[in-house]
Enzyme design. Structure first.
Site, PDB file in Angstrom:
ATOM      1  N   LYS A  71       0.735  -1.141  -0.061  1.00  0.00           N
ATOM      2  CA  LYS A  71      -0.075  -0.143   0.040  1.00  0.00           C
ATOM      3  C   LYS A  71       0.817   1.212  -0.051  1.00  0.00           C
ATOM      4  CE  LYS A  71      -4.165  -1.918   1.922  1.00  0.00           C
ATOM      5  NZ  LYS A  71      -5.317  -1.796   2.916  1.00  0.00           N
ATOM      6  N   ASP A 108     -10.870   2.694   2.001  1.00  0.00           N
ATOM      7  CA  ASP A 108     -11.243   1.953   3.063  1.00  0.00           C
ATOM      8  C   ASP A 108     -12.217   2.904   3.928  1.00  0.00           C
ATOM      9  OD1 ASP A 108     -10.141  -0.392   2.714  1.00  0.00           O
ATOM     10  OD2 ASP A 108      -8.173  -0.073   3.937  1.00  0.00           O
ATOM     11  N   GLY A 135      -2.938   0.680   9.683  1.00  0.00           N
ATOM     12  CA  GLY A 135      -3.333   1.528   8.446  1.00  0.00           C
ATOM     13  C   GLY A 135      -4.860   1.389   8.412  1.00  0.00           C
ATOM     14  N   TYR A 223     -13.718  -8.803  10.151  1.00  0.00           N
ATOM     15  CA  TYR A 223     -14.747  -9.409   9.609  1.00  0.00           C
ATOM     16  C   TYR A 223     -14.831 -10.865   9.356  1.00  0.00           C
ATOM     17  CZ  TYR A 223     -11.477  -9.314   5.430  1.00  0.00           C
ATOM     18  OH  TYR A 223     -10.283  -9.433   5.029  1.00  0.00           O
TER      19      TYR A 223
HETATM   20  P1  NAP Z   1      -2.024  -3.112  11.378  1.00  0.00           P
HETATM   21  O1  NAP Z   1      -1.759  -2.121  10.316  1.00  0.00           O
HETATM   22  O2  NAP Z   1      -1.147  -4.210  11.657  1.00  0.00           O
HETATM   23  O3  NAP Z   1      -2.678  -2.408  12.590  1.00  0.00           O
HETATM   24  C1  NAP Z   1      -3.040  -3.207  13.937  1.00  0.00           C
HETATM   25  C2  NAP Z   1      -3.029  -2.104  14.925  1.00  0.00           C
HETATM   26  O4  NAP Z   1      -3.870  -2.863  16.155  1.00  0.00           O
HETATM   27  C3  NAP Z   1      -2.049  -1.547  15.310  1.00  0.00           C
HETATM   28  O5  NAP Z   1      -2.164  -0.178  16.184  1.00  0.00           O
HETATM   29  C4  NAP Z   1      -1.535  -2.386  16.548  1.00  0.00           C
HETATM   30  O6  NAP Z   1      -0.927  -2.234  17.996  1.00  0.00           O
HETATM   31  C5  NAP Z   1      -3.009  -2.793  17.203  1.00  0.00           C
HETATM   32  N1  NAP Z   1      -2.838  -4.253  17.880  1.00  0.00           N
HETATM   33  C6  NAP Z   1      -2.742  -5.485  17.362  1.00  0.00           C
HETATM   34  N2  NAP Z   1      -2.586  -6.235  18.431  1.00  0.00           N
HETATM   35  C7  NAP Z   1      -2.947  -5.780  19.441  1.00  0.00           C
HETATM   36  C8  NAP Z   1      -3.230  -6.002  20.917  1.00  0.00           C
HETATM   37  N3  NAP Z   1      -3.263  -7.492  21.244  1.00  0.00           N
HETATM   38  N4  NAP Z   1      -3.685  -5.304  21.670  1.00  0.00           N
HETATM   39  C9  NAP Z   1      -3.620  -3.907  21.325  1.00  0.00           C
HETATM   40  N5  NAP Z   1      -3.580  -3.540  20.154  1.00  0.00           N
HETATM   41  C10 NAP Z   1      -3.126  -4.382  19.295  1.00  0.00           C
HETATM   42  O7  NAP Z   1      -3.490  -3.593  11.011  1.00  0.00           O
HETATM   43  P2  NAP Z   1      -4.649  -2.955   9.953  1.00  0.00           P
HETATM   44  O8  NAP Z   1      -4.396  -3.106   8.528  1.00  0.00           O
HETATM   45  O9  NAP Z   1      -4.913  -1.635  10.567  1.00  0.00           O
HETATM   46  O10 NAP Z   1      -5.962  -3.901  10.469  1.00  0.00           O
HETATM   47  C11 NAP Z   1      -6.637  -3.972  11.485  1.00  0.00           C
HETATM   48  C12 NAP Z   1      -7.977  -4.826  11.552  1.00  0.00           C
HETATM   49  O11 NAP Z   1      -8.726  -4.260  10.550  1.00  0.00           O
HETATM   50  C13 NAP Z   1      -7.419  -6.247  10.987  1.00  0.00           C
HETATM   51  O12 NAP Z   1      -8.256  -7.356  11.681  1.00  0.00           O
HETATM   52  C14 NAP Z   1      -7.945  -6.342   9.628  1.00  0.00           C
HETATM   53  O13 NAP Z   1      -8.068  -7.409   9.179  1.00  0.00           O
HETATM   54  C15 NAP Z   1      -9.239  -5.468   9.552  1.00  0.00           C
HETATM   55  N6  NAP Z   1      -9.364  -4.545   8.439  1.00  0.00           N
HETATM   56  C16 NAP Z   1     -10.581  -4.520   8.054  1.00  0.00           C
HETATM   57  C17 NAP Z   1     -10.791  -3.953   6.804  1.00  0.00           C
HETATM   58  C18 NAP Z   1     -12.444  -4.126   6.404  1.00  0.00           C
HETATM   59  O14 NAP Z   1     -12.702  -3.781   5.363  1.00  0.00           O
HETATM   60  N7  NAP Z   1     -13.424  -4.440   7.415  1.00  0.00           N
HETATM   61  C19 NAP Z   1     -10.187  -3.302   6.222  1.00  0.00           C
HETATM   62  C20 NAP Z   1      -8.833  -3.139   6.701  1.00  0.00           C
HETATM   63  C21 NAP Z   1      -8.449  -3.869   7.900  1.00  0.00           C
HETATM   64  P3  NAP Z   1       0.709  -2.406  17.562  1.00  0.00           P
HETATM   65  O15 NAP Z   1       1.575  -1.546  16.595  1.00  0.00           O
HETATM   66  O16 NAP Z   1       1.231  -2.020  19.059  1.00  0.00           O
HETATM   67  O17 NAP Z   1       1.124  -3.921  17.534  1.00  0.00           O
END
Ligand code: NAP
Length: 281
Positions: A71, A108, A135, A223
């Site tokens: 990305k 998004d 992200g 999801y």
């Molecule tokens: P990412 O960039 O890896 O960010 C994850 C975030 O969650 C970071 O701030 C991370 O903190 C935090 N985190 C992870 N595990 C944690 C825990 N055990 N306790 C506290 N904080 C925690 O991931 P992302 O792309 O943003 O995606 C996040 C979620 O959204 C995923 O489940 C993804 O599948 C979902 N998502 C859904 C959609 C949709 O269309 N519905 C779109 C995008 C993403 P640290 O940096 O401290 O690890």
């Protein structure tokens, strides 16, 4: 529809990508719209984004979706960026503009807003507690900020929380104080992977459920499963809930709209995704 020499190709680049629901969402939409188009998943390793975009131009692809780890690299490799993609330095959608210029966008945030509105919730002026600062959180933070929501970001890493909050014109709350922030919010958004089928963390809730109450809206971006432990628990506390599948469907629907210039069959796309998720382990 039979694939022929006239069939146009779109796709997603990522690694890993074989689990992606995007082919399901896009192909059902193209079928419904009567298009002789097909959408496939391209496994492109880290570092390959620029080459993939050159190939897109050469092969005359109608559009590319972009997922991890490309990305940010795609934001640097497109000829033009939408205001959203430029602010986020992140691209999930590449379209071909005039003179074959590659235009990057990020759908998004708008996908999230549409999923909220589908469920009857308008974020304008609402107090939001946003958990996570990755992200997805950044995209949602910017979208909510643009809508005039008052966003508090709670994340483990203070610097990342600050960056996300800045995108929303909001502020941060220490991760340790998230329960208080959740209790005081009108809209609570889980943008961490906690609750996801494949998440290896032992915890399955991002904050104690007792922080939630009737009159609030809880949106979970996770999801898979569609019904997360957090959604189930929030409903039990009397909060209204919005699942993550709506955002996933709408961010793809926005891509379909950009590439075809037509409205996307959102309900049919969602039904196809539900079926596919039901079949996945
Ligand atoms: P990412 O960039 O890896 O960010 C994850 C975030 O969650 C970071 O701030 C991370 O903190 C935090 N985190 C992870 N595990 C944690 C825990 N055990 N306790 C506290 N904080 C925690 O991931 P992302 O792309 O943003 O995606 C996040 C979620 O959204 C995923 O489940 C993804 O599948 C979902 N998502 C859904 C959609 C949709 O269309 N519905 C779109 C995008 C993403 P640290 O940096 O401290 O690890």
């Amino acid at each position: 529809m039979t694939i022929s020499a006239a069939t146009r190709v779109a796709g997603v680049i990522g690694d890993p990508v074989r689990h992606s629901l995007s082919p399901v969402l896009h192909n059902v939409a193209y079928r419904e719209l009567g298009l002789d188009w097909v959408y496939v998943a391209f496994e492109v390793p880290d570092g390959g984004a620029r080459g993939a975009l050159e190939a897109m131009r050469l092969l005359d692809l109608v559009g590319l979706s972009v997922t991890m780890p490309h990305k940010t690299a795609c934001a640097g490799a497109c000829d033009e960026l939408s205001a959203t993609a430029a602010a986020l330095r992140s691209v999930n959608t590449v379209s071909v503009g005039e003179h074959s210029r590659l235009v990057g966008d990020s759908t998004d945030g708008e996908g999230f807003l549409r999923s909220l509105r589908d469920a009857g919730h308008d974020p304008a002026g609402t107090a939001v507690a946003l958990l996570g600062a990755g992200g997805a959180a950044r995209a949602v933070a910017r979208a909510l900020g643009e809508e005039g929501a008052r966003v508090l970001v709670c994340a483990r890493k203070p610097d990342a929380a600050e960056q996300a909050a800045r995108l929303a014109g909001g502020a941060t709350v220490p991760w340790e104080e998230r329960a208080e922030a959740v209790a005081a919010a009108e809209l609570v958004v889980n943008a961490t992977p906690i609750g996801m089928v494949s998440d290896s963390d032992a915890v399955d809730l991002p904050f104690p459920l007792e922080a939630l109450h009737a009159g609030q809206v809880l949106a979970d971006l996770v999801y898979h499963p569609i019904e997360t432990p957090l959604l189930r628990g929030a409903r039990g506390q009397g909060a209204a809930v919005v699942d993550g599948l709506g955002m996933l469907v709408h961010q793809a629907a926005l891509q379909v709209e950009q590439w075809t210039g037509r409205g996307a069959p959102v309900a049919i796309m969602r039904a196809a995704a539900e079926l596919a998720l039901g079949l996945q382990t």
